[in-house]
Structures are given as structure tokens and as C-alpha cells.
Motif scaffolding. Structure first.
Motif, PDB file in Angstrom:
ATOM      1  N   CYS A 293     -48.577   9.057  -9.364  1.00 58.09           N
ATOM      2  CA  CYS A 293     -49.955   8.834  -9.810  1.00 58.09           C
ATOM      3  C   CYS A 293     -50.979   9.030  -8.682  1.00 58.09           C
ATOM      4  CB  CYS A 293     -50.110   7.472 -10.481  1.00 58.09           C
ATOM      5  SG  CYS A 293     -49.507   7.475 -12.178  1.00 58.09           S
ATOM      6  N   PHE A 311     -48.179  10.518 -13.897  1.00 59.15           N
ATOM      7  CA  PHE A 311     -48.087   9.366 -14.791  1.00 59.15           C
ATOM      8  C   PHE A 311     -46.825   9.382 -15.655  1.00 59.15           C
ATOM      9  CE2 PHE A 311     -49.072   7.753 -19.088  1.00 59.15           C
ATOM     10  CZ  PHE A 311     -49.214   6.411 -18.785  1.00 59.15           C
ATOM     11  N   CYS A 474     -53.386  13.482 -11.858  1.00 58.52           N
ATOM     12  CA  CYS A 474     -52.144  13.958 -12.458  1.00 58.52           C
ATOM     13  C   CYS A 474     -52.234  15.437 -12.820  1.00 58.52           C
ATOM     14  CB  CYS A 474     -51.828  13.137 -13.704  1.00 58.52           C
ATOM     15  SG  CYS A 474     -51.348  11.461 -13.280  1.00 58.52           S
ATOM     16  N   CYS A 516     -58.215  10.414  -8.742  1.00 58.78           N
ATOM     17  CA  CYS A 516     -59.260  10.410  -9.769  1.00 58.78           C
ATOM     18  C   CYS A 516     -60.614   9.919  -9.260  1.00 58.78           C
ATOM     19  CB  CYS A 516     -58.811   9.584 -10.959  1.00 58.78           C
ATOM     20  SG  CYS A 516     -58.252  10.641 -12.288  1.00 58.78           S
ATOM     21  N   SER A 553     -56.489   7.774 -20.463  1.00 57.43           N
ATOM     22  CA  SER A 553     -56.971   6.456 -20.029  1.00 57.43           C
ATOM     23  C   SER A 553     -58.477   6.299 -20.249  1.00 57.43           C
ATOM     24  CB  SER A 553     -56.648   6.236 -18.552  1.00 57.43           C
ATOM     25  OG  SER A 553     -57.601   6.891 -17.751  1.00 57.43           O
TER      26      SER A 553
END
Ligand code: NFS
Length: 634
Positions: A293, A311, A474, A516, A553
Motif C-alpha cells: 500500500c 491493496f 496502488c 496517495c 476508498s
């Protein structure tokens, strides 16, 4: 045994899982099918105890919840809440880094240091701190305090929004969308979505925008900048990715989660002589650290630590039977891991005060004794090496080389050479038609899609059409595994114009920009492109587009929104849960474009989605009256 995932490495290990009756995300996902139609369309409201209420999408049953909320209000309210949760995750991560900086400055986090003093000083100046005659620690203290105040700021504007082009900022000001502080915007998103509060869908969408801007130009940007200061600004670095990075003869330790405060110190501890000696005494050749991740991206970018998986691979990493310890902190960590670890020797250790998992050992991480705790965890992993059962070990052979470590700053060097440090070469390549435009392809992987293949298919199609791709998270992991993050991939996959640029500069056609929270590097790179000139006066005029083909997510929702609100066209795979409201879907996919400059599109087919991005880039090129592409790939 679950259906084939489209990824042979995953499928091989899932076969073993099937034989051992081990349940994975693919099995549980299948059991959830068909997914609830009300939820998928955004028509289920469980905000208050009059309900849960649901709206009949066929118009035959109820069209209003008990309070009177219709499909528009319910779907927009749910969407705003999801964006707030995503923004909260990134912002809390940024806050922790500010606390670490402050503790370091006050002598309470002795195992950390200022790794990028130039960035520290630049950032301090941006925050209005006088730096003359002050040492790094004093500046770090004042900067840490200023940034923490930013979280709690009740009025005014976030400091980082000044980085945006004036036209963009004016748009946000007109909409009253400039965030004040991260905390107040997230709290307001929760309060305004309470029953009977904000009941107009456009106003709720504005709420989602403001909250998400507080993420992109607030919490996430803080996290990126402070990580560079504390752990070093990344530089292009060669590394490896995929489960084949695990080693038969070493103690395999996986870091999994998001916060580099922990993973970075584990890297130092794993290089400690005493720890290496201990591993050798235990019969191993050494310690092999790798990541899962976004925390993998953090240590990959800065130290070249291999990325074992993204992930979807967290469970199957354990099923290799070769992992002595998996150390987790926060976010994207499946609660199923302890159940899977029961069939193997892997020790699972949670470390964050924010996240506990039933069935995991907990060793709480604390910046004050960071190295001590990291070594303690590694000793547990080493001690566990003797429990590895060779008959259960199945390490896939596949691994791929990649280059990671691209940032808004070092792209200067890569595209301009050290004597021409500016975005001029990038802008010129776009203006002259060698590069068509730039695409950010980011986000999660999702069993609804083909296990990472969507990312690679989309990116191959983009680079074939001379679109330079920037990636994080990812998605970058998926493309690394497909071999796209190497300079050589330009020769195999890129269009003629992009290939020429990659060859001259020596960069891959797909640039890994980090985790991210580092999506903010893409925002600041866009600002630099505007500043450099020749491509319009705001981000929405640039020939750029974004995508998250396998998003899952809430963080991805916040990220998507801050890109859209910053003027970027964003295509996602499965739709946001708004299709139950025609008004909301039309608004965010069409009518919002003249309002903020960006808009959403939903397209599951990665090639069709890439074509939408290319068409958007071409539309922007046309508006800017740029030259036709030098080489049009057939
Ligand atoms: Ni970002 Fe998705 Fe999670 Fe990272 Fe991976 S799943 S939105 S990429 S690890 S946060």
C-alpha cells in the motif's frame, strides 16, 4: 476457490488459499454480489433513526425518506460525507507529521532529523515565518506550530491555496469554497449533513468541494511537504515491485499502511548492524524489508525499498508463507488479516494508537522512542524466522524493476537537465505537439475490476497516444508490476513524440510520484505548468486529465473532488453512488464544468476511459490553439 482475477500471480496464490479453505477478499466480494441496488445508486439513507430509508429507483415506491429528503438530497449528502471521511484521513495523517516535526524541534523525537533543510526554509517563508539568524530546529518549531494552527484556523484561507493560479483561486472565492482550516471544514461537512440541515443538493456538492479542497490544498499537501522535510525529498531511484521481492533465505518484514513516521524508521532499524547480526544468528542471510500500500510508496520513493504489493495483495502476501512479520499502522488494512495469518507463521503487529485489529499483537508506536520500538518489532520478526514452515512457502518468481521518486521539484531536472531548471521543456514539448498532454492515473485496486489490469491497460493506451502519465499509490504499483515504470517501456509502448522526449531525457513515460497524499505533487506540478506560460492561465485550461480506474476508498472520493474542483476532468471506473439522482449525476458530470473547470465521468472500460481523457486533452489543446501533434500514432 474464487474466480480468476486476471492476474496470474494472484491466481496462483489464491489457488493455494482455496486448497487450504482460506477466505480472501475475492471470496467475500463474491458473497456480497449482487450488491445492494439502493446503496449502489446512493438511494439509501441511514443518517438518522427515522430510517434507514430508501428511495425506489423505479418511481413506484417511496420517493422521499421519512423526513422528506428526496434522492437528490440523500445522494448528495452521502457523497459529501464520504468526501469528508477521505479528507479527514489525509488530514489526520498530515497532522501527525506536524506533531512529529514539533517534537523533533523540541528535542523529544531524537531519532528523526531535518532531511531537507532547504524545503524547511522555503516552507517556513511560505507560512510567513522569519528565518534569518534562526537554526533549523527553531524554524522547525515555528513551522510545526504554524501548521498545527492551520488545522484549527477558524477564518481566513488556507496558506497553500496561494499556490493555485489566480483564476482558480478567484473561482473558489466566488463559490465561497476556499477552505479555512482542515478541521473546521470536516466538522462542518458532518454538521451540515445531519438530518434536517443542508437540504439542497447543489449546496451539498459545494460542501463536498470545499471539504475536499481542504484535503488537497491542506491536509494532503501538508503531509507531502512535511514528509519531504522529515524523511528527505525523493529523487529518481531504481527499485523492484511485486511479490517476487520476498526472499527465501531472509527474514521478510512487510510494512503496510500509510504513515512514513513508522516505515521510515523501520528502514533505519533494518540497516542496524546489531539487527542484521541477530538475523544472521537466526539462520537468515539478513532482513528483507518491503512494503504494501501507500507506506510502501513512501519508503520506495526515498530508499528504494521494494514494493511487495498493493491493496489487493495484502492477504496473498501472507499466503506466500514467507512473511515473518507484517507491521501495520492506519488505512486500507483489511481486518481479515489475522484470520489468514492463523494458517501461517506470520506475526501481525498493529502500531497506531488510532487503529486496533482483533487478533493482532499491538506494540504502540511513539515518536519519542521510535528507533527502540522499530528494533523491538524487528527482533520479534527475527525470532519468528525459525517458525517458518518451508513446505508452506510459495514465493512467486515475478518481480519487475521500476524507477520511482518523481516530484514537482525534480521534474525540473529531469525534463530540463540541471542547467535548465524549469517547466519550459515540458511546456514546450506539449506546445510543439511532441507530448499531447499529461494524465494523472491514481487510486486503489478493486476486485470489482481485474486486479490491477485496468490501470496498466489504461496507462498503455495513454502513453501510446503520447500522453505523459504521472501516478501514485496502488495504481503506480499496478503499472510497476506491468513493467511500465522504466525508461525502456517508452520504446515498447509510447507514441513517437513521447518516446522521443523520454529517450532524450532518460525518463520513463510513466512517472511514479509517490503515495496517495502525494497526489498534491500533481496539483503543484500543474501550478508550475501554468506559471511557466504558454498553456493558459489556470489549471482548467491545461491539456491534462485524471483517472482512478479501480477506486474504492473514501479517500479516492476526496482526491477526485479536489482535482475536479481544481479544474481537472476526472474519470473513474465504477460510478460514484449518485446515479439514483439524475439531478446530482448530471450536475457533477456536466453542469459543474463551467462552475469549477473540472467534472467527473464514469467509465468502467479502461480503454474507453482513456479515450475520454484523450478527447478532453485534445479539446484543451484546441482551445489553446496548440500545434497539431508531431507524430500521430496510428
Ligand atoms: Ni490511495 Fe486507495 Fe489505499 Fe493508497 Fe491503495 S487503496 S485511495 S492507493 S493504499 S490510499
Amino acid at each position: 476457490m474464487s474466480k480468476p482475477t486476471g492476474n496470474p500471480i494472484n491466481d496462483g496464490l489464491l489457488k493455494i488459499a482455496g486448497e487450504k479453505n482460506i477466505e480472501t477478499i475475492w471470496d467475500r466480494f463474491e458473497l456480497q454480489e449482487p450488491h445492494c441496488g439502493f446503496g449502489t445508486l446512493g438511494l439509501c439513507c441511514k443518517i438518522c433513526n427515522l430510517g434507514p430509508c430508501r428511495i425506489d429507483p423505479f418511481g413506484e415506491g417511496p420517493q422521499k425518506g421519512a423526513c422528506g429528503a428526496d434522492a437528490d438530497v440523500i445522494s448528495a449528502r452521502n457523497l459529501a460525507r464520504s468526501a469528508a471521511a477521505g479528507a479527514a484521513c489525509h488530514s489526520d495523517h498530515g497532522r501527525d507529521l506536524a506533531m512529529t516535526l514539533l517534537e523533533l524541534a523540541r528535542g523529544k523525537a531524537k531519532d528523526y532529523s531535518i532531511k531537507d533543510p532547504v524545503k524547511l526554509r522555503n516552507l517556513a517563508v511560505e507560512f510567513g515565518i522569519k528565518i534569518d539568524n534562526k537554526n533549523d530546529l527553531k524554524i522547525a518549531e515555528e513551522l510545526g506550530e504554524a501548521i498545527l494552527k492551520e488545522f484549527g484556523k477558524q477564518e481566513g484561507e488556507l496558506t497553500f491555496v496561494k499556490r493555485a493560479p489566480k483564476k482558480q483561486l478567484d473561482t473558489w472565492r466566488r463559490l465561497n469554497a476556499v477552505p479555512r482550516g482542515m478541521d473546521i471544514e470536516i466538522v462542518q461537512a458532518m454538521s451540515r449533513t445531519h438530518i434536517g440541515c443542508d437540504n439542497e443538493y447543489r449546496h451539498l456538492i459545494e460542501l463536498a468541494i470545499k471539504t475536499s479542497l481542504a484535503d488537497g490544498w491542506g491536509g494532503s499537501m501538508v503531509a507531502t511537504e512535511l514528509s519531504d522535510i522529515l524523511f528527505g525529498s525523493p529523487r529518481p531511484i531504481r527499485a523492484e515491485a511485486n511479490l517476487g521481492v520476498l526472499k527465501e533465505d531472509e527474514v521478510n518484514v512487510l510494512v503496510h499502511g500509510h504513515e512514513p513516521t513508522l516505515s521510515d524508521i523501520i528502514v533505519s532499524a533494518s540497516q542496524d548492524k546489531e539487527i542484521i547480526e541477530l538475523a544472521k544468528k537466526a539462520g537468515a542471510k539478513g532482513i528483507n524489508l518491503s512494503g504494501i500500500c501507500c507506506t510502501a510508496a513512501e519508503v520506495l520513493m526515498r530508499h528504494g525499498i521494494p514494493m511487495a504489493g498493493n491493496f489487493l495483495q495484502q492477504e496473498i502476501a501472507i499466503i506466500t508463507g514467507a512473511v515473518e512479520a507484517m507491521i501495520v499502522d492506519i488505512q486500507c488494512i483489511m481486518p481479515s488479516l489475522p484470520e489468514i495469518a492463523k494458517s501461517f507463521h506470520t506475526k501481525l503487529i498493529s502500531t497506531s494508537p488510532k487503529a486496533r485489529f482483533k487478533g493482532m499483537d499491538h506494540i504502540e508506536f511513539n515518536e519519542k522512542d521510535a528507533l527502540g520500538i522499530a528494533k523491538k518489532i524487528l527482533r520479534i520478526a527475527i525470532e519468528n524466522y525459525k517458525n517458518r514452515d518451508a513446505s508452506k512457502v510459495n514465493i512467486p518468481k515475478e518481480k519487475m524493476t521500476l524507477i520511482a521518486g518523481f516530484t514537482m521539484e525534480n521534474i525540473f531536472y529531469n525534463l530540463g537537465g540541471s542547467f535548465r531548471k524549469s517547466y519550459r521543456p515540458l511546456n514546450d514539448a506539449i506546445i510543439s505537439g511532441r507530448i499531447r498532454g499529461v494524465a494523472g492515473v491514481v487510486g486503489c485496486d478493486n476486485p470489482k475490476n481485474q486486479s490491477g489490469l485496468c490501470h496498466a491497460d489504461m496507462v498503455k493506451h495513454l502513453i501510446k497516444n503520447d500522453v505523459l502519465v504521472v501516478q501514485t499509490g496502488c495504481s503506480a504499483g499496478a503499472c510497476a508490476k506491468a513493467g511500465l515504470l522504466t525508461p525502456e517501456s517508452a520504446f515498447r509502448f509510447a507514441g513517437e513524440g513521447l518516446k522521443e522526449i523520454c529517450e532524450t531525457v532518460g525518463i520513463p513515460p510513466v512517472l511514479h510520484a509517490g503515495s496517495c497524499v502525494d497526489n498534491t505533487r500533481i496539483l503543484t506540478a500543474c501550478c508550475e505548468m501554468v506559471k511557466e506560460g504558454g498553456l493558459g492561465s489556470s489549471i482548467d485550461e491545461l491539456p491534462v486529465a485524471g483517472a482512478a480506474p479501480e477506486w474504492m476508498s473514501e479517500k479516492a472520493i476526496a482526491i477526485g473532488w479536489y482535482f475536479v474542483a481544481s479544474g481537472i476532468f476526472v474519470v473513474i471506473g465504477t460510478p460514484l453512488r449518485v446515479l439514483g439522482s439524475k439531478a446530482v449525476a448530471d450536475y457533477i458530470c456536466n453542469d459543474i464544468e463551467p462552475v469549477v473547470g473540472g467534472k467527473w465521468a464514469f467509465e468502467e472500460d479502461p480503454i474507453k476511459a482513456a479515450d475520454l481523457m484523450i478527447a478532453h486533452i485534445d479539446k484543451k489543446r484546441e482551445a489553446l490553439k496548440l500545434k497539431p501533434l508531431i507524430c500521430v500514432t496510428p
